[in-house]
Design a protein around this motif. Structure first.
Motif, PDB file in Angstrom:
ATOM      1  N   GLY A 174      93.486 -15.671  46.650  1.00  0.00           N
ATOM      2  CA  GLY A 174      94.870 -15.385  46.853  1.00  0.00           C
ATOM      3  C   GLY A 174      95.092 -13.979  47.743  1.00  0.00           C
ATOM      4  O   GLY A 174      96.309 -13.640  48.173  1.00  0.00           O
ATOM      5  N   ASN A 175      94.108 -13.412  48.236  1.00  0.00           N
ATOM      6  CA  ASN A 175      94.341 -12.190  49.063  1.00  0.00           C
ATOM      7  C   ASN A 175      94.281 -12.810  50.472  1.00  0.00           C
ATOM      8  O   ASN A 175      93.287 -13.603  50.966  1.00  0.00           O
ATOM      9  N   THR A 176      95.145 -12.212  51.379  1.00  0.00           N
ATOM     10  CA  THR A 176      95.041 -12.481  52.804  1.00  0.00           C
ATOM     11  C   THR A 176      94.981 -11.198  53.618  1.00  0.00           C
ATOM     12  O   THR A 176      94.911 -11.270  54.885  1.00  0.00           O
ATOM     13  N   THR A 177      94.538 -10.162  52.969  1.00  0.00           N
ATOM     14  CA  THR A 177      94.283  -8.837  53.935  1.00  0.00           C
ATOM     15  C   THR A 177      92.799  -8.444  53.430  1.00  0.00           C
ATOM     16  O   THR A 177      92.561  -8.665  52.087  1.00  0.00           O
ATOM     17  N   HIS A 178      92.082  -8.066  54.355  1.00  0.00           N
ATOM     18  CA  HIS A 178      90.751  -7.496  53.934  1.00  0.00           C
ATOM     19  C   HIS A 178      90.758  -6.053  53.685  1.00  0.00           C
ATOM     20  O   HIS A 178      91.450  -5.161  54.300  1.00  0.00           O
ATOM     21  N   THR A 179      90.784  -5.410  52.665  1.00  0.00           N
ATOM     22  CA  THR A 179      90.712  -3.848  52.067  1.00  0.00           C
ATOM     23  C   THR A 179      89.279  -3.406  52.009  1.00  0.00           C
ATOM     24  O   THR A 179      89.293  -2.150  52.227  1.00  0.00           O
ATOM     25  N   GLY A 180      88.323  -4.207  52.281  1.00  0.00           N
ATOM     26  CA  GLY A 180      86.988  -3.798  52.205  1.00  0.00           C
ATOM     27  C   GLY A 180      86.210  -2.959  51.093  1.00  0.00           C
ATOM     28  O   GLY A 180      87.110  -2.867  50.003  1.00  0.00           O
ATOM     29  N   LYS A 181      85.283  -2.542  51.181  1.00  0.00           N
ATOM     30  CA  LYS A 181      84.602  -1.880  50.159  1.00  0.00           C
ATOM     31  C   LYS A 181      84.629  -0.297  50.398  1.00  0.00           C
ATOM     32  O   LYS A 181      84.679   0.129  51.335  1.00  0.00           O
ATOM     33  N   VAL A 182      84.692   0.410  49.107  1.00  0.00           N
ATOM     34  CA  VAL A 182      84.680   2.033  49.442  1.00  0.00           C
ATOM     35  C   VAL A 182      83.066   2.372  48.706  1.00  0.00           C
ATOM     36  O   VAL A 182      82.873   2.045  47.702  1.00  0.00           O
ATOM     37  N   PRO A 183      82.795   3.470  49.350  1.00  0.00           N
ATOM     38  CA  PRO A 183      81.413   3.820  49.019  1.00  0.00           C
ATOM     39  C   PRO A 183      81.784   4.567  47.818  1.00  0.00           C
ATOM     40  O   PRO A 183      82.852   5.180  47.231  1.00  0.00           O
ATOM     41  N   LYS A 184      80.824   4.705  46.615  1.00  0.00           N
ATOM     42  CA  LYS A 184      81.023   5.073  45.272  1.00  0.00           C
ATOM     43  C   LYS A 184      81.380   6.665  45.373  1.00  0.00           C
ATOM     44  O   LYS A 184      82.375   7.080  44.545  1.00  0.00           O
ATOM     45  N   LYS A 185      80.786   7.626  46.560  1.00  0.00           N
ATOM     46  CA  LYS A 185      81.382   8.789  46.524  1.00  0.00           C
ATOM     47  C   LYS A 185      82.771   9.075  46.984  1.00  0.00           C
ATOM     48  O   LYS A 185      83.421   9.969  46.876  1.00  0.00           O
ATOM     49  N   GLU A 186      83.463   8.152  47.517  1.00  0.00           N
ATOM     50  CA  GLU A 186      84.555   8.337  48.080  1.00  0.00           C
ATOM     51  C   GLU A 186      85.720   7.319  47.201  1.00  0.00           C
ATOM     52  O   GLU A 186      86.564   7.465  47.523  1.00  0.00           O
ATOM     53  N   TYR A 187      85.149   6.755  46.499  1.00  0.00           N
ATOM     54  CA  TYR A 187      85.945   5.936  45.255  1.00  0.00           C
ATOM     55  C   TYR A 187      87.111   6.639  44.792  1.00  0.00           C
ATOM     56  O   TYR A 187      88.323   6.129  44.613  1.00  0.00           O
ATOM     57  N   ALA A 188      86.834   7.747  43.978  1.00  0.00           N
ATOM     58  CA  ALA A 188      87.854   8.454  43.502  1.00  0.00           C
ATOM     59  C   ALA A 188      88.795   8.958  44.294  1.00  0.00           C
ATOM     60  O   ALA A 188      90.134   8.924  44.070  1.00  0.00           O
ATOM     61  N   TYR A 189      88.321   9.528  45.547  1.00  0.00           N
ATOM     62  CA  TYR A 189      89.526  10.025  46.622  1.00  0.00           C
ATOM     63  C   TYR A 189      90.428   9.051  47.041  1.00  0.00           C
ATOM     64  O   TYR A 189      91.511   9.060  47.146  1.00  0.00           O
ATOM     65  N   GLN A 190      89.901   7.744  47.564  1.00  0.00           N
ATOM     66  CA  GLN A 190      90.728   6.414  47.935  1.00  0.00           C
ATOM     67  C   GLN A 190      91.386   5.944  46.711  1.00  0.00           C
ATOM     68  O   GLN A 190      92.473   5.705  47.070  1.00  0.00           O
ATOM     69  N   SER A 191      90.962   6.061  45.764  1.00  0.00           N
ATOM     70  CA  SER A 191      91.644   5.547  44.459  1.00  0.00           C
ATOM     71  C   SER A 191      92.913   6.387  44.261  1.00  0.00           C
ATOM     72  O   SER A 191      94.199   5.831  44.066  1.00  0.00           O
ATOM     73  N   ARG A 212      94.253   8.271  46.655  1.00  0.00           N
ATOM     74  CA  ARG A 212      95.147   7.922  47.715  1.00  0.00           C
ATOM     75  C   ARG A 212      95.960   6.778  47.599  1.00  0.00           C
ATOM     76  O   ARG A 212      97.271   6.738  48.121  1.00  0.00           O
ATOM     77  N   GLN A 213      95.450   5.789  47.221  1.00  0.00           N
ATOM     78  CA  GLN A 213      96.205   4.704  46.716  1.00  0.00           C
ATOM     79  C   GLN A 213      97.386   4.550  45.866  1.00  0.00           C
ATOM     80  O   GLN A 213      98.462   4.302  45.850  1.00  0.00           O
ATOM     81  N   GLN A 214      96.854   5.672  44.593  1.00  0.00           N
ATOM     82  CA  GLN A 214      97.879   5.795  43.547  1.00  0.00           C
ATOM     83  C   GLN A 214      99.058   6.718  44.290  1.00  0.00           C
ATOM     84  O   GLN A 214     100.223   6.577  44.039  1.00  0.00           O
ATOM     85  N   ILE A 215      98.799   7.651  45.303  1.00  0.00           N
ATOM     86  CA  ILE A 215      99.919   8.378  45.708  1.00  0.00           C
ATOM     87  C   ILE A 215     100.699   7.429  46.522  1.00  0.00           C
ATOM     88  O   ILE A 215     101.998   7.632  46.662  1.00  0.00           O
ATOM     89  N   LYS A 216     100.310   6.434  47.320  1.00  0.00           N
ATOM     90  CA  LYS A 216     100.930   5.675  48.117  1.00  0.00           C
ATOM     91  C   LYS A 216     101.934   4.815  47.463  1.00  0.00           C
ATOM     92  O   LYS A 216     102.783   4.612  47.725  1.00  0.00           O
ATOM     93  N   ASP A 217     101.140   4.331  46.187  1.00  0.00           N
ATOM     94  CA  ASP A 217     102.215   3.293  45.496  1.00  0.00           C
ATOM     95  C   ASP A 217     103.264   4.151  44.685  1.00  0.00           C
ATOM     96  O   ASP A 217     104.503   3.647  44.444  1.00  0.00           O
TER      97      ASP A 217
END
Length: 176
Positions: free
Chosen positions: A114-131, A133-138
């Motif tokens: 069901g996904n049509t966009t590629h979001t890629g993987k996030v390195p473990k040490k960056e996961y908290a930051y990226q998560s 960031r996504q929550q702020i965006k939402d």
């Protein structure tokens, strides 16, 4: 894995069958499969044919063959037709991505759950930051919707949550 019949060659073909409700699997080399009559001498399955059969695209090709020629999509750059694209699922040029996007999206949805966009993987040490960031965006999208609906009290709560996440992000970056 070696061939279960001759035990000399690697098994390249795997046959699964059900006999009286019991699953029976055979792992055979090409030669043994020919000898047992499980395949023909000229049997070959190109990957695009296999995928076309898997996703029932042959039905779509037949439907497209019935379309009038002027209704068919044709890439103006490389002259690839919609029918050629659906058969091979290979692009002729960079413009084909845009021209055949309507044909490509359903394929990507089926293949990628069901996904049509590629979001890629996030390195473990960056996961908290990226998560975060996504929550702020939402939250910002929710905030805009709440303001548009004039639900200002709820918007204030979301605004405060955004500020808290942004402050937490600043402190985390300074710790690194």
């Amino acid at each position: 894995m070696e061939c279960e019949h001759c035990h000399k060659h690697p098994a390249t073909l795997h046959f699964t069958g059900y006999i009286h409700g019991n699953k029976h699997v055979q792992h055979l080399c090409h030669t043994c499969a020919l000898e047992q009559g499980l395949i023909e001498q000229n049997d070959h399955y190109p990957i695009h044919d296999l995928l076309s059969d898997l996703f029932n695209f042959n039905k779509k090709i037949t439907t497209q063959q019935n379309k009038l020629a002027e209704e068919m999509l044709v890439c103006p750059t490389c002259q690839m037709t919609e029918q050629q694209f659906v058969k091979n699922y290979k692009f002729g040029c960079k413009d084909c991505y845009e021209i055949f996007s309507s044909e490509l999206e359903p394929v990507l949805k089926r293949v990628h759950n069901g996904n049509t966009t590629h979001t890629g993987k996030v390195p473990k040490k960056e996961y908290a930051y990226q998560s975060r960031r996504q929550q702020i965006k939402d939250y910002r999208l929710q905030l805009k919707a709440l303001i548009d609906d004039e639900r200002f009290e709820e918007a204030a709560d979301i605004r405060d949550a955004i500020k808290a996440l942004e402050n937490d992000r600043t402190e985390t970056k300074e710790d690194h």
